[in-house]
Scaffold this motif. Structure first.
Motif, short mmCIF file in Angstrom:
data_model
loop_
_atom_site.label_atom_id
_atom_site.label_comp_id
_atom_site.label_asym_id
_atom_site.label_seq_id
_atom_site.Cartn_x
_atom_site.Cartn_y
_atom_site.Cartn_z
N THR A 174 0.86 -1.19 0.00
CA THR A 174 0.00 0.00 0.00
C THR A 174 0.89 1.23 0.00
OG1 THR A 174 -0.13 0.10 2.43
CG2 THR A 174 -1.81 -1.20 1.29
N ASP A 175 0.36 2.32 -0.54
CA ASP A 175 1.15 3.55 -0.65
C ASP A 175 0.18 4.70 -0.89
OD1 ASP A 175 4.20 4.52 -1.44
OD2 ASP A 175 2.65 5.61 -2.53
N ARG A 176 0.40 5.81 -0.20
CA ARG A 176 -0.53 6.94 -0.33
C ARG A 176 -0.65 7.43 -1.77
NH1 ARG A 176 0.85 11.50 3.96
NH2 ARG A 176 2.97 11.02 3.27
N GLY A 177 0.45 7.32 -2.51
CA GLY A 177 0.40 7.81 -3.88
C GLY A 177 0.00 6.77 -4.91
N HIS A 178 -0.16 5.52 -4.48
CA HIS A 178 -0.45 4.46 -5.44
C HIS A 178 -1.69 3.64 -5.08
CE1 HIS A 178 3.31 4.67 -7.86
NE2 HIS A 178 3.84 5.11 -6.72
N ALA A 179 -1.72 3.12 -3.88
CA ALA A 179 -2.81 2.20 -3.53
C ALA A 179 -3.24 2.41 -2.08
CB ALA A 179 -2.35 0.75 -3.72
N THR A 195 -15.87 -17.36 -12.45
CA THR A 195 -15.22 -16.14 -12.93
C THR A 195 -15.27 -15.05 -11.86
OG1 THR A 195 -15.91 -16.63 -15.19
CG2 THR A 195 -15.17 -14.39 -14.74
N PRO A 196 -14.13 -14.42 -11.55
CA PRO A 196 -14.16 -13.32 -10.58
C PRO A 196 -14.94 -12.13 -11.13
CG PRO A 196 -11.92 -14.12 -10.95
CD PRO A 196 -12.78 -14.72 -12.01
N ASP A 197 -15.29 -11.22 -10.25
CA ASP A 197 -15.96 -9.98 -10.66
C ASP A 197 -14.89 -9.01 -11.12
OD1 ASP A 197 -17.39 -7.68 -10.97
OD2 ASP A 197 -18.39 -7.75 -9.02
N TRP A 198 -14.51 -9.11 -12.40
CA TRP A 198 -13.40 -8.31 -12.92
C TRP A 198 -13.67 -6.81 -12.80
CZ3 TRP A 198 -9.32 -11.00 -12.96
CH2 TRP A 198 -9.30 -12.33 -13.40
N ALA A 199 -14.92 -6.41 -12.99
CA ALA A 199 -15.24 -4.99 -12.91
C ALA A 199 -14.96 -4.44 -11.51
CB ALA A 199 -16.72 -4.77 -13.28
N ALA A 200 -15.22 -5.25 -10.48
CA ALA A 200 -14.95 -4.81 -9.11
C ALA A 200 -13.46 -4.79 -8.81
CB ALA A 200 -15.68 -5.72 -8.11
N LEU A 201 -12.69 -5.62 -9.52
CA LEU A 201 -11.25 -5.72 -9.27
C LEU A 201 -10.44 -4.68 -10.06
CD1 LEU A 201 -10.79 -9.61 -9.34
CD2 LEU A 201 -10.87 -8.13 -7.32
N ALA A 202 -11.02 -4.16 -11.13
CA ALA A 202 -10.27 -3.27 -12.03
C ALA A 202 -10.26 -1.84 -11.50
CB ALA A 202 -10.87 -3.32 -13.43
N ARG A 203 -9.53 -1.63 -10.42
CA ARG A 203 -9.42 -0.31 -9.79
C ARG A 203 -7.95 0.14 -9.82
NH1 ARG A 203 -13.48 0.55 -5.10
NH2 ARG A 203 -11.86 2.05 -4.54
N LYS A 204 -7.77 1.45 -9.92
CA LYS A 204 -6.42 2.00 -9.96
C LYS A 204 -5.92 2.45 -8.59
CE LYS A 204 -6.51 3.59 -14.77
NZ LYS A 204 -6.31 4.76 -15.68
N ASP A 205 -6.78 2.37 -7.57
CA ASP A 205 -6.38 2.85 -6.25
C ASP A 205 -6.11 1.72 -5.28
OD1 ASP A 205 -8.96 1.93 -5.99
OD2 ASP A 205 -9.67 3.62 -4.76
N GLU A 206 -5.87 0.52 -5.79
CA GLU A 206 -5.59 -0.60 -4.89
C GLU A 206 -4.58 -1.56 -5.51
OE1 GLU A 206 -9.23 -2.61 -4.03
OE2 GLU A 206 -9.22 -3.76 -5.88
N LEU A 270 3.36 -15.87 -6.94
CA LEU A 270 2.42 -14.84 -6.52
C LEU A 270 2.31 -13.80 -7.61
CD1 LEU A 270 1.05 -14.35 -3.59
CD2 LEU A 270 2.60 -12.41 -3.51
N ILE A 271 1.10 -13.25 -7.80
CA ILE A 271 0.86 -12.23 -8.82
C ILE A 271 0.43 -10.94 -8.15
CG2 ILE A 271 -0.50 -11.64 -10.86
CD1 ILE A 271 -0.96 -14.72 -11.18
N VAL A 272 1.16 -9.86 -8.39
CA VAL A 272 0.84 -8.55 -7.82
C VAL A 272 0.48 -7.61 -8.97
CG1 VAL A 272 1.67 -6.62 -6.41
CG2 VAL A 272 2.46 -8.95 -5.93
N VAL A 273 -0.69 -6.99 -8.88
CA VAL A 273 -1.16 -6.06 -9.91
C VAL A 273 -1.42 -4.72 -9.26
CG1 VAL A 273 -2.93 -5.57 -11.63
CG2 VAL A 273 -2.26 -7.95 -11.19
N GLY A 274 -0.85 -3.65 -9.82
CA GLY A 274 -1.07 -2.33 -9.28
C GLY A 274 0.09 -1.40 -9.54
N SER A 275 -0.13 -0.11 -9.35
CA SER A 275 0.91 0.86 -9.67
C SER A 275 2.09 0.80 -8.70
CB SER A 275 0.33 2.27 -9.72
OG SER A 275 -0.23 2.65 -8.48
#
Length: 297
Positions: A174-179, A195-206, A270-275
């Protein structure tokens, strides 16, 4: 299983000597005694659900190490590292119940029955699980089996793969400027619709962390892109986090399937997705891992 090296044995011996009540008495220059005692016992007739951490024996908790050294019987999983297993005395009974993709060596109900049987024989039992027993490790099912048999149980947390992978790669989860949010997801797609709820997972703040997803990388990348994340959105794969054989791939949702095909990784991965993944290249903590990269940012 390979034996512990002499330097590692000496390291553990010195650490426990320092942590014993007598060894931790402060010097005369201190105004008060400083102690960090290892206290407690592994009680007969009880099961301890213990997290073995990510594989590096030095990341094992002191309580977990003590219980391993005291238990009459240890029931352990596939992902437990050899250096951790080497802490179990030769006099203790060992039961391997590891699972791997597509093959369960011991059905889950038999694992519960085994623990109940060992407790019924008057033994103290450690159920040793890779990472943290509360993270996608079927701890709930095993607690249910023990509760049904009226067997007392205690839980000892461990360092989960997400924490280990992020630390080894020198990034925060986690990071104040990223997630501002963090989500842990099993990639096994066990829901009813599969199938996961991709729409709920596709966020740029996490930050998203997928466990057990090496065979699902293409589906994950496709699903998140279809749900609105940009093609260039960062993704990182870390195999065998914290172990000497650790490897990683860093890329984007668009190019990661191709990178993985060109540079296959081993399981567990492990798979990590995010800024936050963008911080890998700039992190001084990741410098020692550069030699283990099999892909570039």
């Amino acid at each position: 299983m390979p034996a512990l090296s002499k330097p590692l044995i000496q390291k553990w011996f010195n650490a426990f000597m320092r942590l014993s009540p007598r060894a931790l008495l402060s010097s005369a220059s201190h105004s008060a005694d400083l102690r960090l005692p290892l206290r407690g016992e592994c009680r007969a007739g009880q099961v301890y659900l213990v997290g073995a951490g990510s594989g590096d024996a030095e990341l094992l908790t002191l309580k977990a190490a003590r219980l391993l050294m005291q238990a009459d019987a240890v029931v352990y999983d596939r992902l437990v590292g050899d250096d951790v297993l080497a802490l179990i005395p030769k006099s203790s009974e060992r039961y391997y119940v590891g699972k791997s993709r597509g093959h369960h060596s011991v059905p889950q109900n038999e694992i519960g029955a085994l623990m109940v049987k060992l407790v019924g024989e008057g033994k103290s039992v450690v159920r040793l699980k890779g990472g943290d027993p509360a993270f996608f490790a079927r701890m709930g099912e095993e607690l249910d089996a023990l509760t049904a048999a009226q067997v007392p149980a205690a839980i000892v947390p461990g360092i989960t793969a997400a924490s280990a992978a992020a630390a080894c790669m020198g990034i925060p989860l986690t990071d104040r400027g990223h997630a501002q949010q963090l989500r842990f997801i099993t990639a096994q797609l066990c829901r009813e619709d599969g199938t996961p709820d991709w729409a709920a997972l596709a966020r740029k703040d996490e930050t998203l962390v997928f466990y057990m997803g090496l065979s699902k990388v293409d589906a994950i990348c496709h699903g998140l892109r279809q749900a609105g994340l940009p093609d260039a959105w960062p993704i990182m794969l870390v195999a065998n986090a914290s172990k000497p054989e650790q490897q990683s791939l860093v890329g984007s949702l668009a190019d990661m399937p191709e990178k993985l095909a060109a540079h296959p990784l081993a399981s567990p991965c492990l798979i990590v997705v995010g800024s936050v993944v963008q911080r890998v290249a700039a992190s001084p903590a990741s410098a020692e891992n550069q030699a283990r990269y099999v892909g570039q940012v």
